[in-house]
Design a protein around this motif. Structure first.
Motif, PDB file in Angstrom:
ATOM      1  N   SER A 270       0.830  -1.206   0.000  1.00 52.00           N
ATOM      2  CA  SER A 270       0.000   0.000   0.000  1.00 52.00           C
ATOM      3  C   SER A 270       0.863   1.255   0.000  1.00 52.00           C
ATOM      4  O   SER A 270       0.500   2.274  -0.612  1.00 52.00           O
ATOM      5  CB  SER A 270      -0.940  -0.004   1.208  1.00 52.00           C
ATOM      6  N   ASP A 271       2.006   1.216   0.678  1.00 52.29           N
ATOM      7  CA  ASP A 271       2.914   2.362   0.654  1.00 52.29           C
ATOM      8  C   ASP A 271       3.515   2.547  -0.733  1.00 52.29           C
ATOM      9  O   ASP A 271       3.583   3.671  -1.248  1.00 52.29           O
ATOM     10  CB  ASP A 271       4.045   2.175   1.670  1.00 52.29           C
ATOM     11  N   MET A 272       3.967   1.454  -1.334  1.00 54.09           N
ATOM     12  CA  MET A 272       4.584   1.561  -2.661  1.00 54.09           C
ATOM     13  C   MET A 272       3.572   2.054  -3.693  1.00 54.09           C
ATOM     14  O   MET A 272       3.909   2.863  -4.565  1.00 54.09           O
ATOM     15  CB  MET A 272       5.152   0.202  -3.083  1.00 54.09           C
ATOM     16  N   ASP A 273       2.329   1.607  -3.587  1.00 57.88           N
ATOM     17  CA  ASP A 273       1.297   2.037  -4.533  1.00 57.88           C
ATOM     18  C   ASP A 273       1.013   3.535  -4.419  1.00 57.88           C
ATOM     19  O   ASP A 273       0.659   4.182  -5.404  1.00 57.88           O
ATOM     20  CB  ASP A 273       0.002   1.256  -4.300  1.00 57.88           C
ATOM     21  N   ARG A 274       1.132   4.085  -3.218  1.00 63.26           N
ATOM     22  CA  ARG A 274       0.809   5.494  -2.985  1.00 63.26           C
ATOM     23  C   ARG A 274       2.033   6.405  -3.062  1.00 63.26           C
ATOM     24  O   ARG A 274       1.889   7.631  -2.997  1.00 63.26           O
ATOM     25  CB  ARG A 274       0.145   5.642  -1.616  1.00 63.26           C
ATOM     26  N   LEU A 275       3.211   5.825  -3.184  1.00 62.36           N
ATOM     27  CA  LEU A 275       4.446   6.602  -3.226  1.00 62.36           C
ATOM     28  C   LEU A 275       4.501   7.443  -4.502  1.00 62.36           C
ATOM     29  O   LEU A 275       4.362   6.916  -5.608  1.00 62.36           O
ATOM     30  CB  LEU A 275       5.644   5.657  -3.153  1.00 62.36           C
ATOM     31  N   GLN A 276       4.709   8.743  -4.363  1.00 56.48           N
ATOM     32  CA  GLN A 276       4.764   9.650  -5.495  1.00 56.48           C
ATOM     33  C   GLN A 276       6.130  10.316  -5.581  1.00 56.48           C
ATOM     34  O   GLN A 276       6.946  10.236  -4.656  1.00 56.48           O
ATOM     35  CB  GLN A 276       3.670  10.714  -5.366  1.00 56.48           C
ATOM     36  N   ASP A 277       6.372  10.981  -6.696  1.00 60.11           N
ATOM     37  CA  ASP A 277       7.675  11.599  -6.924  1.00 60.11           C
ATOM     38  C   ASP A 277       8.036  12.602  -5.838  1.00 60.11           C
ATOM     39  O   ASP A 277       9.195  12.690  -5.420  1.00 60.11           O
ATOM     40  CB  ASP A 277       7.715  12.279  -8.292  1.00 60.11           C
ATOM     41  N   HIS A 278       7.054  13.371  -5.376  1.00 57.04           N
ATOM     42  CA  HIS A 278       7.395  14.382  -4.364  1.00 57.04           C
ATOM     43  C   HIS A 278       7.772  13.740  -3.040  1.00 57.04           C
ATOM     44  O   HIS A 278       8.567  14.303  -2.274  1.00 57.04           O
ATOM     45  CB  HIS A 278       6.256  15.394  -4.196  1.00 57.04           C
ATOM     46  N   HIS A 279       7.241  12.547  -2.739  1.00 57.47           N
ATOM     47  CA  HIS A 279       7.684  11.814  -1.558  1.00 57.47           C
ATOM     48  C   HIS A 279       9.140  11.386  -1.712  1.00 57.47           C
ATOM     49  O   HIS A 279       9.948  11.527  -0.783  1.00 57.47           O
ATOM     50  CB  HIS A 279       6.821  10.573  -1.326  1.00 57.47           C
ATOM     51  N   LEU A 280       9.474  10.848  -2.879  1.00 57.21           N
ATOM     52  CA  LEU A 280      10.844  10.407  -3.136  1.00 57.21           C
ATOM     53  C   LEU A 280      11.823  11.572  -3.062  1.00 57.21           C
ATOM     54  O   LEU A 280      12.911  11.448  -2.479  1.00 57.21           O
ATOM     55  CB  LEU A 280      10.934   9.737  -4.507  1.00 57.21           C
ATOM     56  N   GLN A 281      11.467  12.695  -3.660  1.00 59.38           N
ATOM     57  CA  GLN A 281      12.343  13.858  -3.648  1.00 59.38           C
ATOM     58  C   GLN A 281      12.551  14.368  -2.225  1.00 59.38           C
ATOM     59  O   GLN A 281      13.661  14.746  -1.842  1.00 59.38           O
ATOM     60  CB  GLN A 281      11.760  14.948  -4.541  1.00 59.38           C
ATOM     61  N   TRP A 282      11.502  14.375  -1.440  1.00 61.08           N
ATOM     62  CA  TRP A 282      11.602  14.819  -0.054  1.00 61.08           C
ATOM     63  C   TRP A 282      12.532  13.904   0.740  1.00 61.08           C
ATOM     64  O   TRP A 282      13.423  14.381   1.461  1.00 61.08           O
ATOM     65  CB  TRP A 282      10.213  14.859   0.569  1.00 61.08           C
ATOM     66  N   MET A 283      12.360  12.586   0.611  1.00 57.36           N
ATOM     67  CA  MET A 283      13.209  11.649   1.339  1.00 57.36           C
ATOM     68  C   MET A 283      14.665  11.762   0.922  1.00 57.36           C
ATOM     69  O   MET A 283      15.571  11.714   1.765  1.00 57.36           O
ATOM     70  CB  MET A 283      12.708  10.211   1.136  1.00 57.36           C
ATOM     71  N   ALA A 284      14.909  11.914  -0.370  1.00 58.14           N
ATOM     72  CA  ALA A 284      16.286  11.942  -0.877  1.00 58.14           C
ATOM     73  C   ALA A 284      17.042  13.184  -0.417  1.00 58.14           C
ATOM     74  O   ALA A 284      18.277  13.192  -0.427  1.00 58.14           O
ATOM     75  CB  ALA A 284      16.284  11.869  -2.401  1.00 58.14           C
ATOM     76  N   ARG A 285      16.327  14.221  -0.016  1.00 56.40           N
ATOM     77  CA  ARG A 285      16.979  15.463   0.422  1.00 56.40           C
ATOM     78  C   ARG A 285      17.167  15.538   1.935  1.00 56.40           C
ATOM     79  O   ARG A 285      17.721  16.519   2.448  1.00 56.40           O
ATOM     80  CB  ARG A 285      16.170  16.675  -0.044  1.00 56.40           C
TER      81      ARG A 285
END
Length: 349
Positions: free
Chosen positions: A194-209
């Protein structure tokens, strides 16, 4: 969260004797099985290995505490300092804990004025709503800044794991003990569909920073209780830049190496723990290391019985101060019937 957690039926937890350090294919911790929450969202799969998941009832409604009292030791114009341990998708427990400290209101909005709030990482995996946790932290960050305070977060090993699983999937990486993949490691460590299905680009960008470490009021804030941060630079700025640049290069093996090192634990627990803490503090500043990652029940050797009989679960009421007073553990073990900790620093004791 409900007081006296760990009273769910037929809960199985592991003893410290069962703990074995794997070859970095999955995160260190005892094997254990448990059942997921009674009301499971679509795609929610309880962890089958590592930290056990347990049944829990409805979240206890707690009264709202008075507004935080400004700390005279805080930097000019800023309020008291709070830290949050590992959340691992337990959104309801997080909301209840933040309300109890007066940091958010009944609507879930920032209500702490110029207070400072730091999350120590590990927002997802094992629990039912990791993306909901990330969304809340992102929203509180904006609201706190508008109110004259701030809400910030550190990079945990599960953020690295989720980023890797999305970016690299089943791409083989050199784990140091054979071939592994981020996707397999993510699933093994409680990754939720459920997390992977809802994961969006802005979540990834936030985590990576996210930063890997920071110093606040003499507290060196990190996610993992490891000295592996020393491999990435001789200053806080250098460590944060190195980790961020590594993720930017998008090399699977390099990202795996960061994940592997951030998964190490227990550097401050044994006889040499105080020396290890002093080494980290000498390099990066501060007088105490504040970390999440390793659940306090593991550090204390109190993880309940194997069959759950005659045990009310780990008795965690607050942070664990150890290593000659140089380390503070903040992971109360919410995934194993412990407590999701939100605490003001400095501690009274």
């Amino acid at each position: 969260m409900t007081q006296g957690a760990g009273q769910g039926p037929d809960v199985r937890t592991a003893t410290l004797r069962d703990f074995r350090v794997p070859a970095y294919v999955h995160e260190t911790g005892p094997s254990g099985e448990g059942e997921g929450p009674a009301d499971e969202p679509d795609g929610y799969t309880p962890t089958q290995r590592d930290l056990p998941i347990i049944n829990r009832g409805d979240t206890l409604q707690v009264p709202i505490a008075p507004d935080p009292v400004p700390d005279p030791r805080a930097p000019e114009g800023l309020g008291p300092l709070y830290v949050v341990g590992d959340v691992h998708g337990y959104l309801d427990e997080l909301v209840a804990a933040l309300r109890e400290k007066g940091l958010i209101d009944e609507a879930g909005d920032w209500s702490a004025g110029n207070a400072r709030l730091w999350f120590l990482g590990d927002f997802t995996d094992r629990g039912p709503d990791g993306i909901g946790v990330i969304d809340l932290v992102m929203r509180l960050s904006a609201q706190a800044a508008a109110a004259g305070g701030y809400c910030k977060a550190l990079m945990g090993n599960h953020e690295l794991l989720l980023i890797g699983a999305r970016r690299f999937g089943d791409t083989p990486v050199n784990s140091g003990a054979g071939t592994a993949t981020f996707q397999a490691a993510w699933l093994l460590n409680g990754g939720q569909k459920s997390d992977m299905d809802r994961l969006q680009d802005h979540h990834l960008q936030w985590m990576a920073r996210l930063d890997a470490m920071e110093e606040e009021d003499g507290h060196l804030l990190v996610h993992s209780d490891t000295t592996a941060y020393l491999d990435y630079g001789d200053s806080i700025e250098a460590v944060n830049d190195t980790v961020r640049e590594t993720l930017t290069r998008n090399d699977a093996d390099e990202c795996w190496d960061v994940f592997r090192k951030f998964t190490k634990r227990f550097a401050f627990r044994d006889e040499s723990g105080a020396e290890a803490a002093r080494k980290l503090l000498a390099a990066y500043g501060g007088t105490r290391v504040v970390h999440g990652h390793s659940p306090i029940p593991y550090l204390l050797g109190e993880v309940g019985s194997e069959d759950g009989e005659g045990s009310s679960g780990p008795a965690v009421e607050g942070p664990h101060v150890y290593a000659d007073g140089l380390a503070i553990a903040m992971d109360g073990g919410v995934t194993m019937a412990g407590k999701l900790l939100v605490c003001q620093l400095p501690l009274d004791s």
